[in-house]
Motif scaffolding. Structure first.
Motif: not given
Length: 438
Positions: A360, A364, A419-420, A423, A427
């Protein structure tokens, strides 16, 4: 003793000490000192003063009191009321425009002040009575302001992002940019729910509006545009390579004070002293927690707790999204009881190697962590924003405020899911402005 078992003892001890009523900083220091003394000997305590003050030996920390002064200066004026009134005049003909005006004012004031309680107080004092007078449900009126106030820790400049950047050695400029699009996403979700809830209530008064002339619309702008210009200028100076975050924060604080004096006639030495006093109190509190968290992190590392937890997580054969779900649950629970700064300083050193090992992006993840902290601000038992709203409108029951804020918690959870799935919302802007990191 096995480091994982020792880590469990540290977690239980920390929770017990925090619930004893001690301040967060003292609780972290006592737990760290106790475990170092028992498991590493008295000689390790000799390093505590050096670590305590060494944790504050970071030039970037200067930006924290400067941004707090900016927020305190803005909160001490009528900037919040003027911002609310300006948006209300421009959006009055939009169906449900008043609640949109309140959320927009919350977002902009949060960006200027960086403080969730100050945003709730400044916008709520005018917004809640006006919404109730026009027939908006009490839950929508109170819940929208409580949720809108939480945006202060996500939309830049954000003190919590600065703390995360220092704790994880991540670029503060990138973190600020990472919060822009998710912040806009949250505002959009809040507005969408507010309009739906207003329509569902079926109250025709909500659609009533006041006619404002173009002169009335434009005459209010000179009071709020200078503050917005300062925010834009601070961000431009930071991302344009003109100055460091600390330098831009200092200039922004000075300009904000000057505008408060010139436009809002904050001439009184007593008023200026109140701004500096409140800023000093809040800055010292945050810096004290940062220093204590440095000692706490040293204890976790010295006893190999951090390394062992990261290694153990790495050996688990679970999907990385299951792991992220577990981390989110942990952050939610922690955010229910502790302030965002404390959670970030305690959890970031442990979670960073775990999330990077799982693949990850730490930029983020900063946004995900911050949204979790926002949920904590409008959720019991602490739920600071809920109590601020209750103080502003004591005739609205706390239960009504809580039930009114729950749909906005759902909006935040939905934002985490979005957002998952995408992403790049967090970013893309940092990489576009500051260049690709990889």
């Amino acid at each position: 003793m096995d480091p994982l078992l020792l880590g469990g003892l540290v977690a239980i001890s920390t929770i017990v000490v925090l619930f004893s009523g001690l301040s967060v900083a003292l609780a972290l220091l006592f737990v760290a000192a106790g475990f170092l003394l028992i498991f590493d000997g008295a000689r390790s305590l000799q390093l505590m003063p050096e670590i305590l003050f060494g944790s504050l030996n970071d030039f970037a920390l200067l930006s924290i009191p400067m941004f707090i002064i900016m927020g305190a200066a803005i909160a001490s004026t009528r900037a919040g009321s003027d911002l609310y009134e300006a948006l209300e005049r421009w959006l009055t003909r939009v169906p449900g425009g008043l609640v949109i005006s309140n959320l927009g004012a919350c977002a902009l004031f949060a960006a200027m002040s960086g403080s969730s309680p100050a945003t709730c107080a400044a916008i709520g004092k005018m917004g809640i009575p006006e919404m109730r007078k026009r027939g908006y449900p009490d839950g929508v009126a109170a819940g929208s302001i409580a949720a809108g106030g939480s945006l202060g820790i996500l939309i830049p400049p954000s003190v919590t992002m600065i703390v995360y950047g220092i704790a994880t050695e991540t670029s503060i400029g990138r973190l600020f940019l990472a919060g822009v699009l998710p912040g806009i996403l949250l505002v959009g979700l809040f507005m969408a729910w507010s309009i739906f809830a207003t329509w569902r209530s079926g109250n025709a008064q909500v659609l009533a509006f006041t006619n404002y002339s173009w002169r009335q619309k434009f005459e209010i702008l000179p009071r709020v545009l200078p503050f917005l210009a300062i925010i834009v200028g601070v961000l431009y100076a930071m991302y344009g390579g003109i100055a460091t975050p600390s330098e831009t924060a200092a200039v922004g604080a000075l300009l904000t004070l000057l505008i408060a004096v010139i436009i809002y006639r904050l001439w009184s030495p007593v008023a200026i002293w109140a701004v500096l006093r409140d800023s000093t109190r809040e800055s010292v509190m945050i810096l004290w927690i940062i220093a204590a968290a440095g000692v706490f992190s040293y204890m976790l590392s010295s006893l190999f707790i951090t390394q062992s937890i990261a290694e153990w997580i790495g050996t688990l054969e679970v999907n990385r999204w299951v792991l992220m779900g577990m981390i989110n649950v942990f952050l939610l629970i922690a955010g229910f009881f502790l302030p965002p700064v404390a959670v970030i300083l305690m959890a970031a050193p442990i979670l960073l190697p775990i999330i990077t090992t799982a693949g990850f992006d730490p930029i983020w993840f900063a946004v995900i962590l911050t949204i979790n902290m926002e949920i904590g601000l409008i959720s019991p038992p602490v739920g600071l924003n809920l109590y601020v709203i209750n103080g502003i409108a004591p005739d609205i029951k706390l239960r009504t405020i809580l039930t009114g804020s729950l749909p906005y918690v759902g909006c935040m959870v939905l934002a985490i899911v979005i957002l998952s799935l995408v992403p790049g919302l967090a970013t893309w802007l940092p990489d576009a402005v500051m260049g690709d990191r990889f």
